[in-house]
Write a protein that holds these residues in place. Structure first.
Motif, short mmCIF file in Angstrom:
data_model
loop_
_atom_site.label_atom_id
_atom_site.label_comp_id
_atom_site.label_asym_id
_atom_site.label_seq_id
_atom_site.Cartn_x
_atom_site.Cartn_y
_atom_site.Cartn_z
N GLU A 310 25.31 -19.42 22.79
CA GLU A 310 24.71 -18.14 23.19
C GLU A 310 23.71 -18.38 24.32
O GLU A 310 22.83 -19.24 24.22
N GLN A 311 23.84 -17.60 25.40
CA GLN A 311 22.99 -17.77 26.57
C GLN A 311 21.88 -16.73 26.66
O GLN A 311 21.02 -16.83 27.53
N VAL A 312 21.88 -15.76 25.76
CA VAL A 312 20.91 -14.67 25.82
C VAL A 312 20.22 -14.57 24.47
O VAL A 312 20.87 -14.50 23.42
N VAL A 313 18.91 -14.57 24.50
CA VAL A 313 18.15 -14.58 23.25
C VAL A 313 18.46 -13.36 22.39
O VAL A 313 18.59 -13.47 21.17
N GLU A 314 18.59 -12.18 23.02
CA GLU A 314 18.86 -10.96 22.25
C GLU A 314 20.20 -11.07 21.52
O GLU A 314 20.33 -10.65 20.37
N SER A 315 21.20 -11.62 22.20
CA SER A 315 22.51 -11.77 21.60
C SER A 315 22.47 -12.77 20.45
O SER A 315 23.10 -12.56 19.40
N TYR A 316 21.73 -13.87 20.64
CA TYR A 316 21.64 -14.88 19.58
C TYR A 316 20.95 -14.30 18.34
O TYR A 316 21.42 -14.48 17.22
N ILE A 317 19.85 -13.60 18.55
CA ILE A 317 19.12 -13.01 17.42
C ILE A 317 19.99 -12.00 16.69
O ILE A 317 20.02 -11.95 15.46
N GLU A 318 20.73 -11.22 17.45
CA GLU A 318 21.60 -10.23 16.84
C GLU A 318 22.72 -10.89 16.05
O GLU A 318 23.13 -10.42 14.98
N LYS A 319 23.23 -12.01 16.58
CA LYS A 319 24.33 -12.72 15.93
C LYS A 319 23.88 -13.39 14.63
O LYS A 319 24.56 -13.31 13.61
N VAL A 320 22.73 -14.04 14.66
CA VAL A 320 22.26 -14.79 13.48
C VAL A 320 21.63 -13.86 12.45
O VAL A 320 21.75 -14.07 11.25
N GLY A 321 20.95 -12.83 12.93
CA GLY A 321 20.38 -11.85 12.01
C GLY A 321 19.25 -12.40 11.16
O GLY A 321 18.34 -13.08 11.64
N ASN A 322 19.33 -12.13 9.87
CA ASN A 322 18.26 -12.51 8.95
C ASN A 322 18.15 -14.01 8.73
O ASN A 322 17.19 -14.46 8.09
N ALA A 323 19.12 -14.78 9.24
CA ALA A 323 19.07 -16.23 9.05
C ALA A 323 18.00 -16.89 9.91
O ALA A 323 17.65 -18.05 9.69
N ILE A 324 17.46 -16.17 10.89
CA ILE A 324 16.42 -16.72 11.75
C ILE A 324 15.11 -16.77 10.98
O ILE A 324 14.61 -15.76 10.48
N GLU A 325 14.54 -17.96 10.87
CA GLU A 325 13.28 -18.13 10.16
C GLU A 325 12.08 -17.83 11.05
O GLU A 325 11.07 -17.31 10.59
N ASN A 326 12.20 -18.16 12.35
CA ASN A 326 11.08 -17.97 13.26
C ASN A 326 11.59 -17.41 14.58
O ASN A 326 12.03 -18.15 15.45
N GLU A 327 11.57 -16.09 14.70
CA GLU A 327 12.11 -15.44 15.90
C GLU A 327 11.31 -15.79 17.13
O GLU A 327 11.86 -15.95 18.23
N ASP A 328 10.00 -15.94 16.99
CA ASP A 328 9.16 -16.30 18.13
C ASP A 328 9.51 -17.67 18.67
O ASP A 328 9.49 -17.90 19.89
N ALA A 329 9.85 -18.60 17.78
CA ALA A 329 10.23 -19.95 18.21
C ALA A 329 11.54 -19.92 18.99
O ALA A 329 11.72 -20.66 19.96
N VAL A 330 12.46 -19.05 18.56
CA VAL A 330 13.73 -18.91 19.26
C VAL A 330 13.50 -18.36 20.66
O VAL A 330 14.05 -18.86 21.65
N LYS A 331 12.67 -17.32 20.78
CA LYS A 331 12.37 -16.74 22.09
C LYS A 331 11.68 -17.76 22.99
O LYS A 331 11.96 -17.83 24.19
#
Length: 514
Positions: A310-331
């Motif tokens: 995934e090359q876009v943070v919004e797309s990655y967050i949408e794809k993983v959903g609730n499995a993301i533990e730290n959204e700020d770290a991903v961004k």
């Protein structure tokens, strides 16, 4: 008739003597009459001049108000020296005296030119000019000076918005197939994202060349090569990349090149696979998730932050959903910044394909253990082709006698053909083609001419994909000696053409995929 006029008339008619008293009276009345007329005239004149002066000083000195489109068109034709077709123009884009115009030369419809111009000293002057190949979807370019202009072309398919950096670009529909966009900003763009109507995001590449993301297949050819099984996901782009099959590593490295995949030993003594992005002697930095080489953003698929492909943070967050533990770290990872460094003559910068699992770091050439050539071909083959099909290939290759296929189905023969293509065995590929008269398209000598490496990689990838799909295909006759295998690849119907030779054995048609 007024009294003054009556007195003048009496004098002229000699009915009244023109005495000194009469003279003074007449002059007094004339002077009074002149003053009475003069005051309104002066007042009216003053008011008129005042209005004219205000109109003059308040009139914009902007030439765009007067025949600017004509003068702009003349400027374009004069600078290009030929006829143009203006597809879009806008006046007063950033300032009152500027314009942006998008046009094509009438003798070259393959290139779209964008010019940003300003009007100074009674003439148009170019500030920015960008050429875009019209048949290059997802291509975008950005200028190198303020005001930064970013332009691009994208396929017109359910596009909702195009975002340049953090700013929404202006979309222009060129035709039913293409969308053009542009955006001005005070900071140079290093990220262009398209958002589709279904909510999906896609990060666009900043270059015309489309990157091949497939992993090559490699056969063991020398004693410097070894086969290893890699278990880490530093290179995972969403398909268990470099871990799906064993890989071939060659300890003999002739020359390091950008984008080569290397096996190296890190400071903890672990064997890591990563990709070379920075070469010895180069200055590198990372700005908001974009690699910058010698002060030029590296507009390549491997030069951007990615997680699992995934090359876009919004797309990655949408794809993983609730499995993301730290959204700020991903961004923060997608916006990762690294200060500028200068590589020594014995250093390279490695950047993993999966930025979340791998590490961006400078390594010494001495720590590189070998170049990763790709998946080990024979292991992959055993997953795709049966032992019988591999044996048929080996038997046919020994003598090139078509009789080995006497009792075999068209689907089996087609899969053997694809196996030879997978191995880049071009002589066997040609010998499996039809020998029936009037169906031969080119000679074996022409077929054996060397092909570019990217064509070989593409052939291998397609061979694996098509061979697997043929298993569920159905052979259909067209006439007494021709037919095709009807099958589906990626939800699209395909046909693989076969020809029956004079001996009653099926062979592959030239250019079989239809």
């Amino acid at each position: 008739m007024t009294k003054i006029k009556q007195q003048l008339k009496n004098v002229l008619d000699k009915r009244e003597r023109f005495t000194k008293q009469n003279e003074l009276a007449v002059l007094a009345r004339i002077q009074k009459e002149k003053r009475t007329v003069k005051i309104p005239f002066i007042l009216i004149s003053f008011v008129a001049l005042t209005i004219l002066f205000i109109a003059l000083i308040s009139r914009p000195n902007d030439p765009i108000v007067t025949a600017s489109e004509a003068s702009l068109f003349n400027y374009i034709e004069q600078t290009t020296g030929q006829g143009v077709e203006v597809l879009y123009k806008e006046m007063g884009v950033q300032e009152k005296n500027d314009a942006i115009v998008v046009y094509q030369l009438k003798n070259n419809e393959q290139v779209l030119t964008t010019e940003y111009v300003q009007f100074h000293d009674n003439k148009w002057q170019q500030v920015h000019s960008i050429d875009l190949p019209i048949q290059a979807p997802y291509l975008w370019q950005s200028t190198n000076s303020v005001p930064y202009l970013t332009t691009g072309i994208i396929l017109n398919r359910d596009v909702k918005t195009v975002i340049v950096g953090e700013k929404e670009a202006q979309l222009i529909e060129l035709n039913k197939e293409w969308l053009y966009y542009f955006s001005f900003s005070q900071q140079q763009a290093n990220r262009v994202v398209v958002k589709y109507s279904d909510g999906n995001y896609e990060r666009l590449q900043g270059e015309m060349e489309t990157e091949s993301l497939s992993i090559p297949y490699a056969s063991m050819t020398s004693n410097t090569q070894t086969i290893i099984t890699y278990l880490s996901d530093t290179m995972d782009q969403g398909k268990h990349d470099y871990t799906a099959y064993p890989i071939v590593v060659d300890s003999k490295i002739n020359k390091l090149q950008r984008k080569d995949v290397m096996l190296y030993e890190n400071v903890e003594g672990q064997n890591i696979i990563s990709r070379i992005i920075g070469l010895p002697g180069e200055r590198l930095e990372i700005q908001n998730g974009t690699v910058v080489i010698n002060q030029i953003p590296y507009n390549d698929y491997y030069g951007y932050a990615k997680i699992g492909g995934e090359q876009v943070v919004e797309s990655y967050i949408e794809k993983v959903g609730n499995a993301i533990e730290n959204e700020d770290a991903v961004k923060a990872l997608f916006d990762y910044t690294m200060p500028e460094i200068l590589l020594n003559d014995n250093e390279v910068l490695v950047v993993p394909d999966n930025w979340m699992r791998g590490k961006i770091e400078v390594i010494s050439l001495a720590n590189i253990k070998g170049q990763v050539l790709g998946y080990e071909a024979s292991t992959v083959a055993k997953k795709i082709w049966t032992d019988k099909e591999i044996q048929l290939y080996n038997t046919f290759k020994d003598q090139y006698n078509s009789e080995v296929f006497r009792d075999e189905s068209p689907i089996t023969i087609a899969r053997v053909y694809l196996y030879a293509s997978f191995l880049h065995d071009e002589q066997t590929v040609y010998r499996l083609l039809t020998t029936r008269e009037n169906y031969i398209v080119w000679s074996e000598e022409e077929h054996m001419k060397p092909k570019p490496e990217f064509e070989n990689q593409t052939a291998s990838k397609q061979a694996v994909q098509n061979a697997s799909s043929l298993l569920t295909g159905e052979f259909k006759m067209l006439d007494d000696y021709s037919g095709y295998i009807d099958f589906v690849v990626d939800d699209e119907k395909q046909g693989f053409q076969m020809i029956l030779n004079e001996s009653g054995i099926w062979q592959v048609a030239f250019m079989p995929m239809q």
